[in-house]
Design a protein around this motif. Sequence first.
Motif, PDB file in Angstrom:
ATOM      1  N   LEU A 143      -7.117 -13.332  -0.264  1.00 59.39           N
ATOM      2  CA  LEU A 143      -7.847 -12.621   0.787  1.00 59.39           C
ATOM      3  C   LEU A 143      -8.711 -11.489   0.232  1.00 59.39           C
ATOM      4  CD1 LEU A 143      -5.081 -12.147   3.489  1.00 59.39           C
ATOM      5  CD2 LEU A 143      -6.983 -13.743   3.528  1.00 59.39           C
TER       6      LEU A 143
ATOM      7  N   ASN B 180      -9.483 -11.445   8.765  1.00 56.88           N
ATOM      8  CA  ASN B 180      -8.659 -11.957   7.679  1.00 56.88           C
ATOM      9  C   ASN B 180      -7.255 -12.293   8.134  1.00 56.88           C
ATOM     10  OD1 ASN B 180      -9.969 -12.361   5.357  1.00 56.88           O
ATOM     11  ND2 ASN B 180      -9.483 -10.398   4.414  1.00 56.88           N
TER      12      ASN B 180
ATOM     13  N   SER C 258     -12.849  -8.700   1.110  1.00 59.79           N
ATOM     14  CA  SER C 258     -12.660  -7.264   1.380  1.00 59.79           C
ATOM     15  C   SER C 258     -13.231  -6.424   0.247  1.00 59.79           C
ATOM     16  CB  SER C 258     -11.172  -6.921   1.513  1.00 59.79           C
ATOM     17  OG  SER C 258     -10.586  -7.709   2.479  1.00 59.79           O
TER      18      SER C 258
ATOM     19  N   GLU D  47      -3.701  -6.901  -0.733  1.00 58.82           N
ATOM     20  CA  GLU D  47      -5.133  -7.092  -0.493  1.00 58.82           C
ATOM     21  C   GLU D  47      -5.852  -5.740  -0.434  1.00 58.82           C
ATOM     22  OE1 GLU D  47      -6.023  -8.373   3.449  1.00 58.82           O
ATOM     23  OE2 GLU D  47      -8.180  -8.092   3.142  1.00 58.82           O
TER      24      GLU D  47
ATOM     25  N   SER E 138     -10.432  -7.030   7.977  1.00 65.27           N
ATOM     26  CA  SER E 138      -9.012  -7.363   7.839  1.00 65.27           C
ATOM     27  C   SER E 138      -8.467  -7.976   9.119  1.00 65.27           C
ATOM     28  CB  SER E 138      -8.206  -6.129   7.448  1.00 65.27           C
ATOM     29  OG  SER E 138      -8.073  -5.297   8.572  1.00 65.27           O
TER      30      SER E 138
END
Lengths: 540, 309
Positions: free
Chosen positions: B186, B240, B190, B109, B237
């Motif tokens: 994910l 996440n 981001s 990610e 994150s």
Amino acid sequence: MKRNKLALAGLALVGAATLALAGCSGGGSGTSTSTSSSDSSAIIKTNGSEPQNPLIPTNTNETGGGKIIDEIFSGLVYYDADGKPVNDMAESITVDDPQNLTVKIKPGQKFTNGEEVTSDSFINAWNYGAKLSNNQLSSYFFEDIEGFSWDEDSDLTGLKKVDDHTFTIALNKPASDFALRLGYSAFYPLPSEAFDDIEAFGENPIGNGPYKLADKDAWQHDVQISLVKNEDYQGGRQAKNGGLDIVFYATQDAAYADLLAGNVDVIDGIPSSALATFQDDLGDRAVNQPAAIFQSFTIPDRLKHFSGEEGQLRRQALSMAIDREQITKTIFQDTRTPASDFTSPVIAGWSDSLEGADVLKYDEKKAKELWAQADAISPWDGTFSIAYNSDGGHQAWVDAVMNSIKNTLGIDAVGAPYVDFASLRTEVTNRTIQTAFRTGWQADYPGLYNFLGPLYATDAGSNDGDYSNPDFDKLLSEGISATDSDKANEDFQKAQEILLKDLPAIPLWYSNVDGGYADGVQNVKFGWNSVPLYYEITKG
Amino acid sequence: MFAYILRRIVQVIPVFFGSTLLIYFLVFAMPGDPILALFGDKAPNPALLASLQAQYHLDQPFIVQYFYYIIGIFQGNMGVTFSGQSVNDVLARTLPVTARLAVMAIAIEFTLSIIIGTISALRKGKIFDNVSLVLSLIFVATPIFVLCFIAQYFLAIQLGWFKPTVGAQNDWGDLWLPAIVLGVSLYATSMRLMRGSVIDTLNMDWVRTAYSKGLSRRRVVPTHVLRNSLIPVITNSATNFGVLLVGATVTEAIFNIPGVGNTLFQATLRHEGPTIVSFVTVFVIIYVLVNLVVDLFYGLLDPRIRYVK
């Protein structure tokens, strides 16, 4: 140096001889070529699921653990592909009369720790399984043996040791099919070491079957269990392969993906997402055959409009309002077989021509007539519902059945979903459920009685609809007292003809076993209990 | 700084009690008797049923069951599953697998979002930016189980690049496919955050100053822009991470990974109180700790953020 040369020469001779022999046999028969190409040390990879309980035969009643138990233990008999019992540990099982049996065990058979399989191995294991305080899930298998008690710890006094290789079984009521039950896993023997620490034993069981655990860490929880051939096993289930890796899958989809990619050799379940395509995907490597699983829905007597004559008419009308042929075709892609009785086509004694079996055929006109007759007794009001657990993939067929009923009879009919199996069973067991509900039965042993006695006999353990009919009970007990199996099956068929009138449960269909195998795998046969006969499978 | 860390760690205690009590209550509120379900369609004898219920304390009111559980915890014992395994063992076996999967997914990610986000920002409005916007929208909009099945079917079964399931071999190398799916699912948020943040930073005075000093883009972007743009991405994150734990449950079931998520999934199906509560509690504690670590990271990236009273 010299010795080496001699050995080499010897080897060459042997090699030449085998080549010559192979040439002869290859020319002689067509079949030997396919078997000679297979590798007797090949490990067969198959699907399974993490056992829900430690691997103790009397405490294993689900398929994940049952599959493993059946491979590492051997009972007095095993069932062949057609469900016929074949002596395994037993030399002979004599039914002296409907309540007494004498068992002789073949001498010289051993558990994998070297202990001999004797009368005590069976007597002690069964006593352990039956004892109330041991909380064994399969304890009900011993309830017919003299001395069994549901209410207190008590010894099975009906088991008498004659000598190391002979014992007798006395039953507390006639059960002429008792010998047939002895192949079920609850009746497997245990070595004396098991009772020192049964929990440790369940983690690392010592059996006497065609396979044994590969080593101490063979059972990797949630991942897989590795079995290898037990060279000491002498019975009829000799493994033709080197072992089994049973891989535990969280979902059938994952197992099917692995089969398509060739990562697993044999699977015995097809995910519902692939039912429509798996026969095309796999071609002649797809398996779709009837199994010993009967599916139905039950309408208890105590529901309004479902008692007495009115209830009987309504049950018959509902049964005839369901188009089983079409539903098995469209919803299940022909992986179910419409029911024509209360048992299963893989059981000896099954019949599709019982008197009154017409009630299981779709007949719009007759259904309407019967419903109108019932309305004349007391007019119908409200909605008809079937309760089901929505975690089991039942919604599609319940909706289809409800549509079929709605369109035929012109009444309101809807499914009643429960979040999961546990909550449905809780209401069914407590008798608090106010609708009809789905029911099913997977046989424990291949006999007609197992589909009838536990389900419809008065006060029987799994008689969820509280059905009671003295005529039915009488035929059932006559059948179970008859030592001649043809006579017994005749009684069971007559008993079913009563069920077809009363319809304590409305038969829907028999489940098929669906599965498949990978390229290069041969001799895949599925047993009566929907599990492949693993010892027969070869590959390579 | 040390006092701050200590205070945050002490905060875990009420979170622990609150979450276990809440989850225990929810498990208790689930309808149906899990012991009955053990018998399938076959009705058990009442004496045997009562005996088994007593063995798992299921005949007691919920607060008593919870009490037994908490006492067990303080003795270092989280209870046993219906199959008689200790929950401690199950956790010890499954947690490393899920941790490995999570680390790989986060690495994927981060790598994707930093590289693609930065390039998009530098080429704002150009083709690369537009294509990456469309792709990220697709990844955000697709449920994770759909991504899993698509990847499994095309990349594993059809192309044969990966194994379709993980199973016994759960080493780093075997987890690539599920980790890629998780990481990709994910990455979109981001990446968008990274892009926006880089654009903002590029307009800052100090960046302009750096350029006016005659520094090249190659010097300015990594040293002055990236470091300052990472803060929102790292904050995100932490959130996440919750999505990751949920996603891992689905991913582990589909790819047959013997991790925490898969076990939790199975235990929920079986109403195994102690297993569910222990696993969810571990999830909660990990989540809290990850958030703590992320908060501490701010200080490293931006010394202006101080942890004083």
